[in-house]
Design a protein around this motif. Structure first.
Motif, PDB file in Angstrom:
ATOM      1  N   HIS A 138       0.862  -1.187   0.000  1.00  0.00           N
ATOM      2  CA  HIS A 138       0.000   0.000   0.000  1.00  0.00           C
ATOM      3  C   HIS A 138       0.897   1.236   0.000  1.00  0.00           C
ATOM      4  CE1 HIS A 138       1.063   0.761   4.184  1.00  0.00           C
ATOM      5  NE2 HIS A 138       0.756  -0.492   4.469  1.00  0.00           N
ATOM      6  N   LYS A 142      -1.239   4.766   4.081  1.00  0.00           N
ATOM      7  CA  LYS A 142      -2.579   4.460   3.564  1.00  0.00           C
ATOM      8  C   LYS A 142      -2.779   2.943   3.501  1.00  0.00           C
ATOM      9  CE  LYS A 142      -2.637   8.680   0.756  1.00  0.00           C
ATOM     10  NZ  LYS A 142      -2.744   9.246  -0.636  1.00  0.00           N
ATOM     11  N   ASP A 144      -5.202   1.079   3.907  1.00  0.00           N
ATOM     12  CA  ASP A 144      -6.464   0.585   3.349  1.00  0.00           C
ATOM     13  C   ASP A 144      -6.457   0.530   1.825  1.00  0.00           C
ATOM     14  OD1 ASP A 144      -7.527   0.326   5.896  1.00  0.00           O
ATOM     15  OD2 ASP A 144      -8.304   2.386   5.899  1.00  0.00           O
ATOM     16  N   ILE A 145      -5.451   1.135   1.194  1.00  0.00           N
ATOM     17  CA  ILE A 145      -5.368   1.139  -0.270  1.00  0.00           C
ATOM     18  C   ILE A 145      -4.397   0.037  -0.685  1.00  0.00           C
ATOM     19  CG2 ILE A 145      -4.911   2.526  -2.327  1.00  0.00           C
ATOM     20  CD1 ILE A 145      -5.434   5.016  -0.703  1.00  0.00           C
ATOM     21  N   ARG A 147      -2.614  -2.995  -2.880  1.00  0.00           N
ATOM     22  CA  ARG A 147      -2.256  -3.298  -4.265  1.00  0.00           C
ATOM     23  C   ARG A 147      -2.189  -4.813  -4.454  1.00  0.00           C
ATOM     24  NH1 ARG A 147       2.390   1.175  -3.526  1.00  0.00           N
ATOM     25  NH2 ARG A 147       1.345   2.996  -4.424  1.00  0.00           N
ATOM     26  N   SER A 149      -5.190  -6.656  -5.721  1.00  0.00           N
ATOM     27  CA  SER A 149      -6.372  -7.152  -6.431  1.00  0.00           C
ATOM     28  C   SER A 149      -6.024  -8.206  -7.474  1.00  0.00           C
ATOM     29  CB  SER A 149      -7.111  -5.984  -7.099  1.00  0.00           C
ATOM     30  OG  SER A 149      -6.272  -5.332  -8.045  1.00  0.00           O
TER      31      SER A 149
END
Length: 224
Positions: A138, A142, A144-145, A147, A149
């Motif tokens: 991430h 941050k 919660d963001i 990488r 997926s």
């Protein structure tokens, strides 16, 4: 380039249309096509030391620099990397240049951004395996963001080498994540994004690099 690898050559060459590449070490265990991070190239202390350490344990590294960094060197000024999908396509061309039907396919890997590009290419085209050093799980600050997926699309062994204090993904931040099967994380105690521990820890960057190299070699050997 692939013909040179086939006969066991080591050294540095220029690959037409792509740029320089350096082959270091014998592939007793395997080969690793190794990409750099966003801010520093293959001549950083971490990258140079890790490639030396990997050569000592039987992992051959094939080190290149993305076109934007080659341009930075020519112009002697900093410039940002292009979009990650462009780097994935460029990495695919490098992979093809070092691939030969008579030698095992190279593993893909890299530090930070380079590792992210390798993981995206593995998710798109598949790979023999991945070695991800200081993976940017991430952006700093941050958590919660994520990488990740594309990670469920990766169908190969994945070895992550991560400093426990890495601002792109600390041990505490990643503790609750459910990573796909086949992903193994080796935590480098007190290391930051460049695997530098605090002086109070009593450890040194070189120790963590040696530890990481041994872990990479063991993982690759276990998945040949």
């Amino acid at each position: 380039m692939a013909e040179r690898l086939l006969v066991g050559e080591q050294g540095g060459w220029d690959v037409q249309g792509l740029g320089p590449i350096e082959v270091r070490g014998e592939a007793a265990i395997g080969r690793l096509l190794f990409a750099h991070g966003a801010g520093a190239g293959q001549d950083s202390v971490l990258m140079e030391s890790l490639r030396d350490a990997l050569a000592d344990v039987g992992v051959q590294t094939l080190a290149f620099e993305f076109a934007y960094l080659q341009q930075m060197r020519r112009e002697a000024r900093r410039r940002p990397p292009p979009r990650i999908d462009h780097l994935v396509d460029e990495l695919a061309r490098w992979r093809d240049s070092v691939s030969h039907p008579d030698i095992p396919a190279p593993w893909l890997g890299g530090k930070s951004m380079g590792g992210r590009a390798a993981s995206l290419l593995a998710a798109r085209d598949q790979s023999a395996g991945l070695v991800l050093c200081s993976y940017p799980f991430h952006p700093p600050g941050k958590p919660d963001i994520l990488r990740l997926s594309h990670w469920p699309l990766i169908n190969c062994p994945v070895h992550v080498l991560q400093g426990s204090r890495d601002p792109f993904g600390t041990r505490e931040e990643l503790g609750a994540l459910e990573l796909p099967e086949g992903v193994a994380i080796h935590w480098l105690e007190d290391g930051d994004h460049d695997w530098k521990p605090r002086r109070a820890s009593g450890r040194r960057q070189g120790e963590l690099i040696q530890e990481a190299a041994g872990s990479i070699a063991d993982f690759m050997a276990a998945h040949r």
